[in-house]
Design a protein around this motif. Sequence first.
Motif, mmCIF file in Angstrom:
data_model
loop_
_atom_site.group_PDB
_atom_site.id
_atom_site.type_symbol
_atom_site.label_atom_id
_atom_site.label_comp_id
_atom_site.label_asym_id
_atom_site.label_seq_id
_atom_site.Cartn_x
_atom_site.Cartn_y
_atom_site.Cartn_z
ATOM 1 N N ASN A 47 -15.702 -5.306 0.010
ATOM 2 C CA ASN A 47 -16.486 -4.795 -1.115
ATOM 3 C C ASN A 47 -17.938 -4.559 -0.719
ATOM 4 O O ASN A 47 -18.536 -3.542 -1.078
ATOM 5 C CB ASN A 47 -16.415 -5.750 -2.312
ATOM 6 N N GLN A 48 -18.513 -5.497 0.037
ATOM 7 C CA GLN A 48 -19.909 -5.349 0.481
ATOM 8 C C GLN A 48 -20.045 -4.174 1.451
ATOM 9 O O GLN A 48 -20.992 -3.399 1.358
ATOM 10 C CB GLN A 48 -20.398 -6.633 1.144
ATOM 11 N N LEU A 49 -19.091 -4.030 2.348
ATOM 12 C CA LEU A 49 -19.095 -2.921 3.295
ATOM 13 C C LEU A 49 -19.101 -1.585 2.549
ATOM 14 O O LEU A 49 -19.919 -0.709 2.813
ATOM 15 C CB LEU A 49 -17.886 -3.027 4.223
ATOM 16 N N VAL A 50 -18.199 -1.441 1.592
ATOM 17 C CA VAL A 50 -18.114 -0.200 0.813
ATOM 18 C C VAL A 50 -19.415 0.050 0.064
ATOM 19 O O VAL A 50 -19.967 1.146 0.104
ATOM 20 C CB VAL A 50 -16.912 -0.242 -0.157
ATOM 21 N N THR A 69 -8.130 -1.260 -7.129
ATOM 22 C CA THR A 69 -6.974 -0.551 -6.567
ATOM 23 C C THR A 69 -7.354 0.827 -6.021
ATOM 24 O O THR A 69 -6.482 1.593 -5.617
ATOM 25 C CB THR A 69 -5.888 -0.365 -7.644
ATOM 26 N N ALA A 70 -8.630 1.133 -5.992
ATOM 27 C CA ALA A 70 -9.105 2.477 -5.640
ATOM 28 C C ALA A 70 -8.934 2.799 -4.163
ATOM 29 O O ALA A 70 -8.888 1.936 -3.298
ATOM 30 C CB ALA A 70 -10.576 2.626 -6.018
ATOM 31 N N THR A 71 -8.867 4.097 -3.908
ATOM 32 C CA THR A 71 -9.005 4.645 -2.558
ATOM 33 C C THR A 71 -10.395 5.257 -2.527
ATOM 34 O O THR A 71 -10.697 6.142 -3.332
ATOM 35 C CB THR A 71 -7.937 5.721 -2.288
ATOM 36 N N ARG A 96 -12.362 6.218 5.075
ATOM 37 C CA ARG A 96 -11.653 5.996 3.818
ATOM 38 C C ARG A 96 -11.309 4.509 3.776
ATOM 39 O O ARG A 96 -10.910 3.928 4.776
ATOM 40 C CB ARG A 96 -10.379 6.826 3.781
ATOM 41 N N VAL A 97 -11.483 3.926 2.594
ATOM 42 C CA VAL A 97 -11.157 2.515 2.421
ATOM 43 C C VAL A 97 -10.183 2.394 1.257
ATOM 44 O O VAL A 97 -10.450 2.891 0.165
ATOM 45 C CB VAL A 97 -12.427 1.667 2.140
ATOM 46 N N LEU A 98 -9.053 1.747 1.524
ATOM 47 C CA LEU A 98 -8.090 1.433 0.472
ATOM 48 C C LEU A 98 -8.407 0.022 0.008
ATOM 49 O O LEU A 98 -8.461 -0.895 0.819
ATOM 50 C CB LEU A 98 -6.656 1.482 0.999
ATOM 51 N N LEU A 99 -8.620 -0.142 -1.283
ATOM 52 C CA LEU A 99 -8.934 -1.469 -1.795
ATOM 53 C C LEU A 99 -7.693 -2.237 -2.233
ATOM 54 O O LEU A 99 -7.656 -3.457 -2.123
ATOM 55 C CB LEU A 99 -9.934 -1.372 -2.959
ATOM 56 N N THR A 103 -7.503 -1.697 3.614
ATOM 57 C CA THR A 103 -7.308 -0.968 4.867
ATOM 58 C C THR A 103 -8.488 -0.039 5.048
ATOM 59 O O THR A 103 -8.959 0.565 4.080
ATOM 60 C CB THR A 103 -5.998 -0.160 4.829
ATOM 61 N N ILE A 104 -8.965 0.082 6.283
ATOM 62 C CA ILE A 104 -10.102 0.944 6.606
ATOM 63 C C ILE A 104 -9.660 1.991 7.610
ATOM 64 O O ILE A 104 -9.065 1.665 8.642
ATOM 65 C CB ILE A 104 -11.257 0.121 7.228
ATOM 66 N N TYR A 105 -9.955 3.255 7.311
ATOM 67 C CA TYR A 105 -9.727 4.362 8.246
ATOM 68 C C TYR A 105 -11.080 4.920 8.654
ATOM 69 O O TYR A 105 -11.935 5.138 7.804
ATOM 70 C CB TYR A 105 -8.925 5.494 7.599
ATOM 71 N N LEU A 106 -11.256 5.182 9.939
ATOM 72 C CA LEU A 106 -12.483 5.811 10.445
ATOM 73 C C LEU A 106 -12.125 6.925 11.413
ATOM 74 O O LEU A 106 -11.224 6.773 12.236
ATOM 75 C CB LEU A 106 -13.341 4.806 11.221
#
Length: 186
Positions: A47-50, A69-71, A96-99, A103-106
Amino acid sequence: MLEKRHATDLDPMSLRDLPARKGSRPKTARGPLHIQCGGHGDRKYVNQLVKDVLSWPLIETVSNSEDPTATIPIRFEPAASTLDSTPWISAREFARVLLGAPTIYLALPLVCAHWAIVQGWAEPHYLGSFGLVPAGTVVVYTPKDGEELGICYTLFSAAYHSAFATNNQAAAIALPQMSSPSSAPA
């Protein structure tokens, strides 16, 4: 408690100096929706990263970043990007971050993706082998503590700077420092 500090701009080649990740790699489900299935830390780190990355200069505001539950697409504002789609997961999106299933995509430059994978911080995205996402797109393991959160900021910074530099002829302009938290002093 998390405190604010400023990340430094880094040369993507310096990612060869990333420390090796401790412990075994988290389990992932590889497939079109490549997700991390285990090994998550406290949700506060993601959450802090986002929250912090969405505050970086030229990043588009996302209205649903508080929805558990957001993307969350992390992308440049329309005026900050060009039509070159090389570093993008999708239009203007470099992360993209799936909450829901953290999961984190870079989308990283290949050399950065290489070092993130070799040092145990990421794995290649499944769709990269089919050419459906850029070759440097990785699944970055979610942070379990303040130290791992710092590595995630480093990887996001490399993706941010690479995507910005690739798509802006005036990338020599000094960007303002970006905020990132770290663990409170012991």
